[in-house]
Each structure stands twice: as C-alpha cells, then as structure tokens.
Design a protein around this motif. Structure first.
Motif, mmCIF file in Angstrom:
data_model
loop_
_atom_site.group_PDB
_atom_site.id
_atom_site.type_symbol
_atom_site.label_atom_id
_atom_site.label_comp_id
_atom_site.label_asym_id
_atom_site.label_seq_id
_atom_site.Cartn_x
_atom_site.Cartn_y
_atom_site.Cartn_z
ATOM 1 N N VAL A 1 32.777 -24.230 -16.197
ATOM 2 C CA VAL A 1 33.591 -23.218 -16.868
ATOM 3 C C VAL A 1 32.997 -22.894 -18.234
ATOM 4 O O VAL A 1 33.007 -21.735 -18.672
ATOM 5 C CB VAL A 1 35.050 -23.685 -16.989
ATOM 6 N N LEU A 2 32.440 -23.896 -18.901
ATOM 7 C CA LEU A 2 31.765 -23.636 -20.175
ATOM 8 C C LEU A 2 30.593 -22.671 -19.976
ATOM 9 O O LEU A 2 30.381 -21.767 -20.791
ATOM 10 C CB LEU A 2 31.259 -24.948 -20.790
ATOM 11 N N GLU B 1 30.242 -19.071 -21.824
ATOM 12 C CA GLU B 1 29.067 -18.721 -22.624
ATOM 13 C C GLU B 1 28.381 -17.471 -22.098
ATOM 14 O O GLU B 1 27.886 -16.643 -22.884
ATOM 15 C CB GLU B 1 28.122 -19.915 -22.695
ATOM 16 N N ASP B 2 28.347 -17.293 -20.785
ATOM 17 C CA ASP B 2 27.802 -16.061 -20.213
ATOM 18 C C ASP B 2 28.667 -14.857 -20.618
ATOM 19 O O ASP B 2 28.143 -13.801 -20.992
ATOM 20 C CB ASP B 2 27.736 -16.165 -18.695
ATOM 21 N N LEU C 1 32.381 -29.521 -26.915
ATOM 22 C CA LEU C 1 31.551 -29.395 -25.727
ATOM 23 C C LEU C 1 31.005 -27.986 -25.565
ATOM 24 O O LEU C 1 31.745 -27.007 -25.682
ATOM 25 C CB LEU C 1 32.353 -29.776 -24.480
ATOM 26 N N PHE C 2 29.723 -27.881 -25.300
ATOM 27 C CA PHE C 2 29.082 -26.619 -24.947
ATOM 28 C C PHE C 2 27.832 -26.948 -24.157
ATOM 29 O O PHE C 2 27.388 -28.097 -24.118
ATOM 30 C CB PHE C 2 28.770 -25.764 -26.186
ATOM 31 N N VAL C 3 27.258 -25.943 -23.496
ATOM 32 C CA VAL C 3 26.116 -26.202 -22.610
ATOM 33 C C VAL C 3 24.870 -25.413 -22.998
ATOM 34 O O VAL C 3 23.806 -25.654 -22.424
ATOM 35 C CB VAL C 3 26.483 -25.930 -21.132
ATOM 36 N N MET C 4 24.955 -24.488 -23.932
ATOM 37 C CA MET C 4 23.775 -23.686 -24.270
ATOM 38 C C MET C 4 22.680 -24.547 -24.876
ATOM 39 O O MET C 4 22.943 -25.584 -25.502
ATOM 40 C CB MET C 4 24.140 -22.518 -25.177
ATOM 41 N N GLY C 5 21.433 -24.127 -24.693
ATOM 42 C CA GLY C 5 20.285 -24.874 -25.169
ATOM 43 C C GLY C 5 19.834 -24.472 -26.552
ATOM 44 O O GLY C 5 20.345 -23.521 -27.152
ATOM 45 N N HIS C 6 18.830 -25.184 -27.058
ATOM 46 C CA HIS C 6 18.400 -24.947 -28.437
ATOM 47 C C HIS C 6 17.733 -23.593 -28.607
ATOM 48 O O HIS C 6 17.775 -23.014 -29.692
ATOM 49 C CB HIS C 6 17.463 -26.061 -28.896
#
Length: 421
Positions: A357-358, A362-363, A377-382
């Motif tokens: 869902v995160l 983000e999308d 909590l988040f999933v995007m990269g550097h």
C-alpha cells in the motif's frame, strides 16, 4: 529497550548505554565504531538501529534553562516535551507548536522532522536556535543558527553525532480552545480544502478514507484570534459538520478521555496543542505509521489522488490525518522551501500488508514530489529522495565532514545516503 515503541523494530545492538553525564557519553563515542542515539523509540523504521552501541540519551542531565530576555529555553536532549513545557509556560512563554504526542523526546522529534499543524507553524525543528552535539571524535560542539552547518545539522537523522542539548526559540504564552467537529462530508472537504485546513491556529482532519465516509476535524484556536467564539457556543454547523457531543479520540471507538480537553474549554498551549494528554499512554503501540508531505497548493490534487486508491488504503488503515506545516530552511526538512500539506497514516500492525500500500501511495503522490517522514515507513529509494531535496549532496558532504569514520552510520543511513559511506 529491545524494541521500538511500536514493537515492529527489534534493535540489534550489541550493547545499550545510558550515560549519566556528557563526559561519559564523550568517552563512549570516542571509543565506539558504530553508534546510534535512542530517544523515546517512537520511530517506526530502523533509523535508531545499529549492530554496535545504542546510546540512550534519557540519562543525560535534565536541563531546563529558560532565558526570558532571549525568549529561549535550553533543554536536555532526552527530555520529553511534557517534561519541560510547563516550566516554559510558567515563565510566560511558549513554543510555537507541539506534536500530537507530548511523550516524545525533543532531540528525536527535531532530528526526524516531526511537526504539529498550522499554516503558519513550522516543524518542531524550526524552533531550534542551537544544538550541542558530541561528534565522532568525542568532541563537544555547539552549532547555532547562522553557522554554515546549521541548516543541515538540525534534522540530521542522528547521522552527525549524539545531540545532548538544544536551545529552542519561544513566543509569548497563549491559550487555546479546542473543538471537534464530526460528519464533514468529503465533497465539502474537497471543495474547501485549503480554507478548512487554515481555519484555526492548528487544524487536523481525520479520515479513514473509506468510500462514502465523513471526516472529523479538530480546530485549535488561540483565544482572541479571529473566529474564536469566546465563552459562547461553537457554531452548530461548520462546512456541513456538527460539534461532537463529548470528548473524542482520533481513532473511532477509542476512549476520548485520553485526549486533550475539547468543547472549547480554554487552556494553556501545552495542554491543548497535543492531541493526547501527557498523563495517559496514547495507545498500545499496536500500529505502524507513515506520512507524506506535498506542497500546500498541491494538497487538493493529492487528496484526489489518494481518494482514487482509497480501496487499497482503507482495509489496512486505523486512521488518517491531514495537517499543514509552514516552510522552513532546514535541508532535510519535509517542509523545506515550501508550505506543506501532510498526509499521515496510522496502519494496522502488519508490515506485510502495509508495504504494498505504501508503494501505491508513493506512485499516486509521485507527481506532487511527495517527501516521506524520515522516522516512519516508506519504500522509495535514495535516487528518488535525492530528487526531492535541493541540499541532499550538501548533507552528504556535511556527514562526511563531521563523521569521517562513519561512526554514526547504520543500514538506514547507508541505504539513503550511500554517497557518504
């Protein structure tokens, strides 16, 4: 402490230190190879984790030094907000804002970009005027506003050293009346989005994002400000919402008695700006949290984008909250350079269910350059994070300058700032 407050992070540290003095802390840091500072554990990711030495700042001197002439207070890093705001109020002064919880430590909150609400109110870190920090060589250093390193040293994720004291700017003391309105129709929220979020000194909109649902609004007005009805009753209808008939909790079904006084009863700023009373544990900790920040002018469109994926959000959500934050100049602040709307999510305690869902959130928020909360909590990269912060490379350089041995690095810092490893 084996885990963080929520229990979703099990700390891997080989040793836990709780030094009782700055001198002892300096010895620990100078001898260490891998060190992370621990506040009250209210972060939801591995920001405080380490395989080496975990250092709690709770045992450091409990400094509370109010300077009325300078309108500042200098406090020990491990103090919770509830432990010093009363003394500030007694001196006739106040912080410009507070977060939802008065139970969090001042250093932890400031170092991760934690905030309250209000279109004219910056993050909690925006009150910092100076900070004392133990750097990787064990040296003690003051960094003050005006110093070249200051904008990168306040919201620094624990990557520059262990903060021992902070000096915070103050304003004259004030009182707040708090009202809770229920049944705000989604279409009214969408139509009056900015007006609703700017209707009081601090405004929070709570929603579970379920189709056809209504929202709950918490209005915190300074007494005497425009719109303050004084001791009279609040309007019976406000944007289609009605006043709550009794104390309310943000999460439906939870006991409103644990929350700060409502129904327009005036009280000092430190007893109204938080959502929860200091004398109560706000919840069991059985939750996960995430938060995303967009420019204020993009708030309505971001709201629409989230509404379109509400069927993904609602099944794993306990409650959502929408707030505003004023722009600041701190390099890693989620409100750096832009007036901001924050979309907060309190999730069920199921990382496997929440993680996809995160990614969907983000999308959905990508067109608005949404920045995540560093302590949640988040999933995007550097690579994506680097695009969102003008001073990302400057912070990497500052980290290399103050911590050339990488003493304060951990997996999270390595993942998001690989250029400093």
């Amino acid at each position: 402490m084996a885990t963080n407050w929520a229990g979703n992070i099990a700390f891997r540290a080989a040793r836990l230190h709780t030094p009782g003095s700055v001198a002892r802390l300096r010895e620990i840091v100078a001898a260490g190879q891998a060190i992370r500072a621990l506040g009250t554990g209210h972060s939801f990711n591995a920001i405080a984790d380490t395989h080496g030495d975990l250092v709690s700042v709770a045992g450091l001197p409990r400094t509370v030094e109010v300077d009325p002439a300078a309108a500042t207070v200098t406090v020990g890093a491990g103090l919770r907000f509830a432990e010093f705001t009363g003394a500030v109020h007694e001196a006739g002064l106040a912080l410009h804002n507070l977060g939802s919880l008065p139970h969090i430590s001042v250093a932890g909150a400031c170092s991760t970009g934690t905030h309250g609400s209000g279109t004219a109110n910056g993050t909690l870190a925006s009150a910092v005027r100076a900070l004392e920090i133990v750097t990787a060589d064990g040296e003690l250093r003051w960094i003050a506003r005006g110093d070249a390193d200051f904008p990168g040293a306040v919201i620094a994720l624990g990557a520059l050293g262990v903060v021992t004291r902070l000096t915070l700017g103050l304003v004259p003391a004030y009182e707040i009346r708090q009202w809770v309105y229920e049944g705000l129709p989604y279409e009214r929220l969408r139509e009056g989005f900015d007006a609703i979020l700017s209707a009081a000194y601090s405004v929070s909109v709570f929603t579970d994002w379920r189709p056809g649902a209504t929202a709950q609004v918490w209005l915190k007005r300074r007494t005497g400000d425009p719109g303050d009805p004084g001791d009279g009753p609040a309007p019976e209808s406000w944007h289609g919402a009605v006043p709550a008939e009794g104390p309310r909790h943000p999460v439906p079904g939870e006991d409103g008695a644990t929350c700060t006084r409502q129904s327009g009863v005036p009280g000092p700023w430190h007893e109204r700006l938080p959502h929860f009373r200091a004398e109560y544990v706000p919840s069991s900790g059985d939750e996960l949290q995430s938060e995303y920040f967009v420019a204020r002018e993009d708030g309505p469109a971001a709201f629409d984008a989230l509404t379109r994926i509400a069927e993904r959000i609602a099944p794993v959500l306990q409650i959502g909250e929408i707030r505003t934050i004023a722009a600041d100049d701190l390099w890693l602040s989620p409100a750096y350079g832009r007036a901001t709307v924050a979309f907060h999510f309190t999730w069920i305690p199921d990382t496997g269910a929440v993680t996809p869902v995160l990614a969907a959130i983000e999308d959905a928020l990508a067109p608005f350059d949404a920045r995540p909360h560093w302590g949640k909590l988040f999933v995007m990269g550097h690579e994506r994070l680097r695009e969102l912060y003008d001073h990302y490379a400057d912070f990497e350089a500052l980290t290399a300058k103050l911590d050339p041995r990488g003493v304060f690095r951990n997996d999270l810092v390595d993942r998001y700032f690989p250029g400093t490893g």
